[in-house]
Motif scaffolding. Structure first.
Motif, short mmCIF file in Angstrom:
data_model
loop_
_atom_site.label_atom_id
_atom_site.label_comp_id
_atom_site.label_asym_id
_atom_site.label_seq_id
_atom_site.Cartn_x
_atom_site.Cartn_y
_atom_site.Cartn_z
N UNK A 72 0.84 -1.22 0.00
CA UNK A 72 0.00 0.00 0.00
C UNK A 72 0.87 1.26 0.00
N UNK A 73 2.19 1.08 0.11
CA UNK A 73 3.11 2.22 0.19
C UNK A 73 3.61 2.58 -1.21
N UNK A 74 3.44 3.84 -1.59
CA UNK A 74 3.88 4.32 -2.90
C UNK A 74 5.28 4.90 -2.82
N UNK A 75 5.62 5.52 -1.69
CA UNK A 75 6.94 6.12 -1.49
C UNK A 75 7.21 6.18 0.01
N UNK A 76 8.48 6.02 0.38
CA UNK A 76 8.84 6.11 1.79
C UNK A 76 8.64 7.54 2.27
N UNK A 77 7.95 7.68 3.40
CA UNK A 77 7.71 9.01 3.93
C UNK A 77 7.40 9.01 5.41
N UNK A 78 7.50 10.19 5.99
CA UNK A 78 7.19 10.41 7.39
C UNK A 78 6.17 11.53 7.50
N UNK A 79 5.30 11.42 8.48
CA UNK A 79 4.47 12.57 8.84
C UNK A 79 4.70 12.83 10.32
N UNK A 80 4.77 14.09 10.69
CA UNK A 80 5.03 14.47 12.07
C UNK A 80 3.92 15.40 12.53
N UNK A 81 3.32 15.05 13.68
CA UNK A 81 2.23 15.85 14.22
C UNK A 81 2.51 16.10 15.70
N UNK A 82 2.45 17.36 16.12
CA UNK A 82 2.59 17.65 17.55
C UNK A 82 1.21 17.89 18.13
N UNK A 83 1.01 17.35 19.33
CA UNK A 83 -0.27 17.43 20.03
C UNK A 83 0.02 17.97 21.44
N UNK A 84 0.11 19.30 21.57
CA UNK A 84 0.52 19.90 22.84
C UNK A 84 -0.33 19.46 24.04
N UNK A 85 -1.62 19.26 23.83
CA UNK A 85 -2.49 18.84 24.94
C UNK A 85 -2.45 17.34 25.15
N UNK A 86 -1.79 16.63 24.24
CA UNK A 86 -1.66 15.19 24.37
C UNK A 86 -2.90 14.45 23.90
N UNK A 87 -2.70 13.18 23.54
CA UNK A 87 -3.81 12.31 23.16
C UNK A 87 -3.55 10.98 23.85
N UNK A 88 -4.59 10.41 24.43
CA UNK A 88 -4.46 9.18 25.22
C UNK A 88 -4.33 7.97 24.31
N UNK A 89 -3.21 7.26 24.42
CA UNK A 89 -3.00 6.06 23.64
C UNK A 89 -3.33 4.80 24.45
N UNK A 90 -4.10 4.99 25.52
CA UNK A 90 -4.50 3.84 26.34
C UNK A 90 -3.52 3.63 27.48
N UNK A 91 -4.00 3.03 28.55
CA UNK A 91 -3.19 2.74 29.74
C UNK A 91 -2.52 3.99 30.30
N UNK A 92 -3.18 5.14 30.13
CA UNK A 92 -2.63 6.39 30.66
C UNK A 92 -1.41 6.90 29.91
N UNK A 93 -1.13 6.33 28.74
CA UNK A 93 0.01 6.78 27.93
C UNK A 93 -0.42 7.98 27.10
N UNK A 94 0.11 9.14 27.45
CA UNK A 94 -0.25 10.37 26.75
C UNK A 94 0.82 10.67 25.70
N UNK A 95 0.35 10.86 24.47
CA UNK A 95 1.26 11.12 23.35
C UNK A 95 1.16 12.58 22.94
#
Length: 146
Positions: A72-95
């Motif tokens: 499904x990958x057409x080209x190698x790439x990265x996306x970077x997103x900052x979330x200053x207020x954080x987002x819960x990734x479960x188990x209290x892990x804030x990203x």
């Protein structure tokens, strides 16, 4: 002309995200909109997240597709997103820093190890999360390659 792995268009600063699913869809959406992946790759990212979280500690998550998502990958790439207020990734892990990865072949392994090296330093994650400009993010992520 090969695509740049990380360009300013692949970076979003100060985003608010309500859930892990929304976060994964968001970083996947950037890769999709900028021509790195087919739409089905985003489902593979969510599938990967269901198997094992991509939360890495240090307020960092690195969403990427499953092993079979490579087609499904057409080209190698990265996306970077900052979330200053954080987002819960479960188990209290804030990203607060999301780095989406799409890799052709085994290229993503090299990228993953680069990111792991950079982000094992808490101050680097802090620097990325607090970055005021997209250029700052690119500079920080490129430091290791110099």
């Amino acid at each position: 002309m090969t695509k740049e792995i990380l360009s300013a268009e692949n970076i979003e600063l100060g985003v608010q995200l309500a859930s892990k699913e929304e976060a994964v869809r968001y970083v996947g959406g950037i890769l999709l909109n900028n021509g790195y992946v087919k739409e089905s790759y985003i489902d593979k990212m969510l599938e990967r997240e269901a198997i094992a979280t991509t939360f890495m500690g240090n307020a960092l998550a690195i969403p990427h597709g499953t092993e079979d998502a490579k087609k499904e990958v057409l080209a190698t790439g990265l996306s970077v997103v900052t979330v200053p207020d954080g987002v819960d990734f479960g188990d209290g892990n804030i990203v607060k820093l999301l780095i989406g990865i799409a890799g052709k072949g085994d290229e993503h392994l090299e990228i993953l190890s680069q990111i792991a090296i950079i982000c094992s330093e808490e101050e680097n994650v802090e620097k990325l999360t607090q970055a005021a400009t997209k250029e700052e993010i690119i500079a920080t992520l490129n430091e290791v390659n110099d």
